[in-house]
Scaffold this active site. Structure first.
Site, PDB file in Angstrom:
ATOM      1  N   HIS A 155      61.903  31.760  81.228  1.00 53.04           N
ATOM      2  CA  HIS A 155      60.658  32.542  81.110  1.00 53.04           C
ATOM      3  C   HIS A 155      60.589  33.455  82.341  1.00 53.04           C
ATOM      4  CE1 HIS A 155      56.155  31.986  79.730  1.00 53.04           C
ATOM      5  NE2 HIS A 155      56.509  33.259  79.798  1.00 53.04           N
ATOM      6  N   ASP A 215      61.496  38.687  81.353  1.00 51.74           N
ATOM      7  CA  ASP A 215      61.241  39.057  82.743  1.00 51.74           C
ATOM      8  C   ASP A 215      62.497  39.657  83.369  1.00 51.74           C
ATOM      9  OD1 ASP A 215      59.677  39.455  84.941  1.00 51.74           O
ATOM     10  OD2 ASP A 215      59.654  37.360  85.608  1.00 51.74           O
ATOM     11  N   ASN A 263      49.296  35.273  84.184  1.00 53.27           N
ATOM     12  CA  ASN A 263      50.606  35.567  83.626  1.00 53.27           C
ATOM     13  C   ASN A 263      51.537  36.054  84.743  1.00 53.27           C
ATOM     14  OD1 ASN A 263      52.764  36.645  82.043  1.00 53.27           O
ATOM     15  ND2 ASN A 263      51.393  36.815  80.295  1.00 53.27           N
ATOM     16  N   ASN A 285      54.249  30.206  83.738  1.00 45.14           N
ATOM     17  CA  ASN A 285      54.610  31.466  83.084  1.00 45.14           C
ATOM     18  C   ASN A 285      55.519  32.278  83.991  1.00 45.14           C
ATOM     19  OD1 ASN A 285      54.337  34.343  82.273  1.00 45.14           O
ATOM     20  ND2 ASN A 285      53.009  33.487  80.701  1.00 45.14           N
ATOM     21  N   ASP A 286      55.061  32.530  85.234  1.00 41.84           N
ATOM     22  CA  ASP A 286      55.861  33.349  86.146  1.00 41.84           C
ATOM     23  C   ASP A 286      55.753  32.784  87.560  1.00 41.84           C
ATOM     24  OD1 ASP A 286      57.537  35.414  86.920  1.00 41.84           O
ATOM     25  OD2 ASP A 286      55.946  36.915  87.065  1.00 41.84           O
ATOM     26  N   ILE A 316      60.994  34.961  86.121  1.00 48.02           N
ATOM     27  CA  ILE A 316      62.017  34.791  87.153  1.00 48.02           C
ATOM     28  C   ILE A 316      61.592  35.485  88.455  1.00 48.02           C
ATOM     29  CG2 ILE A 316      63.934  34.561  85.517  1.00 48.02           C
ATOM     30  CD1 ILE A 316      64.692  37.467  86.103  1.00 48.02           C
TER      31      ILE A 316
HETATM   32 CA   LIG Z   1      58.607  37.527  87.642  1.00 47.72          CA
HETATM   33 CA   LIG Z   2      55.002  36.601  81.501  1.00 45.78          CA
END
Ligand SMILES: [Ca+2]
Ligand SMILES: [Ca+2]
Length: 336
Positions: A96, A36, A205, A149-150, A98
């Site tokens: 992962h 990311d 995601n 995930n995000d 950010i």
């Molecule tokens: Ca992000």
């Molecule tokens: Ca992702």
């Protein structure tokens, strides 16, 4: 069974190299991936590197994760590893998604999804530019932050987060994916209140927000689409529309000037999840313009069959330059 079918649909398709980009530079600094990227308005790019994720390839499985910084205002920007303040467990750092947040007093906060020992938590750092360092402020864990995930920051200590799976156990996670269960969700977190704000995703995601901060965009990788949600005063989200695409959408970046969405995508999920050096996972970058209009315009800006760039997960722009990151491979920087 839908997710399984969706994964197979792209199994035999292969993106050709359609790179129209000028002077691409392949950044070897992050050969442990650059899952990311978040770019500040002043051109400083934060890059999350070294993700170890169940079922996904890592070329550096024993190397702890890192956060890199690139100054995109420079002619030939170098990536510098940011030093992290003492007391933070660097050995198990597994960054992962950010997101950055600039406070009223210009303090820059960096939120980092972390998976030490396969768990999920969010680390909050303060960025100290003079010192190229990150001061660790706190670790956020919550029962609703199960498989993050995000994230997209909403304040100095609040955010929306995607949980890409309901289960955090490796085998159950895969079972969930292959049975096509829609148990993935989005959670709002603040110190005062934590709640689910959207649900029913196959694999939520990337998440990001429009420049006017009215709409939240959520990528459902296994359903091949981007959902537009309206944000309300109490932080709840309501569905506005869904843009269907033909690729697994990973992280979403926003052009702060135009509002365009830049998506790092995986044209073939099977190749990503079953890594084969003879049959590499491809890369694809889409630009989505006018997503709220009747006819959004989707442009495939970059496509490669994996010979150059494997598993693109993010694409962010700054001043006519494009920075493409990958889950576990190198990064690419080029003029548009
Ligand atoms: Ca992000
Ligand atoms: Ca992702």
């Amino acid at each position: 069974m839908r997710a399984g079918v969706v994964l197979k649909r792209r199994f035999f398709s292969m993106g050709n190299t359609l790179c129209h980009l000028k002077t691409p530079v392949y950044l070897r600094f992050a050969e442990a991936g650059s899952e990311d990227i978040d770019i500040l308005p002043n051109g400083l790019a934060f890059i999350s590197s070294g993700l170890k994720y169940p079922g996904l390839k890592s070329f550096a499985p024993d190397k702890p994760g890192e956060i890199f910084l690139m100054d995109l205002t420079e002619d030939n920007p170098r990536a510098v590893e940011l030093r992290i303040s003492r007391g933070f467990d660097l050995a198990s750092f597994n960054p992962h998604g950010i997101s950055t947040y600039i406070d009223r007093d210009d303090t820059v906060y960096l939120f980092v999804v972390n998976h030490p020992h396969q768990k999920s938590m969010v680390e909050l750092f303060k960025f100290v530019e003079d010192d190229n360092s990150l001061v660790h402020l706190k670790t956020i864990q919550h029962d609703l932050l199960t498989s993050v995930n995000d994230i997209v920051a909403m304040g100095p200590d609040s955010f929306y987060a995607t949980n890409d799976h309901y289960f955090s156990d490796f085998l159950l996670m895969f079972l969930e994916m292959f049975l096509g269960l829609t148990w993935s969700n989005v959670v709002y977190y603040s110190p005062k209140e934590v709640k689910e704000v959207a649900s029913g995703f196959y694999l939520a995601n990337g998440i990001n927000i429009s420049p006017d901060r009215k709409y939240v965009y959520i990528a459902d990788a296994l359903d091949h689409n981007v959902h537009v949600m309206e944000k309300h005063a109490n932080w709840s989200l309501t569905h506005v529309k869904t843009l269907q695409l033909d690729t697994l959408v990973d992280n979403l970046s926003i052009d702060p000037h135009t509002g365009d969405i830049w998506a790092g995508c995986h044209p073939n999920g099977m190749k990503l999840f079953y890594y084969d050096p003879e049959n590499l996972p491809a890369s694809e970058v889409l630009r989505i313009q006018h997503i709220l209009s009747e006819q959004p315009v989707v442009t495939r800006v970059y496509s490669d069959n994996g010979s150059v760039l494997q598993g693109s997960s993010v694409a962010s722009i700054y001043d006519g330059k494009l920075l493409i990151g990958t889950v576990f491979h190198r990064a690419l920087y080029c003029d548009l």
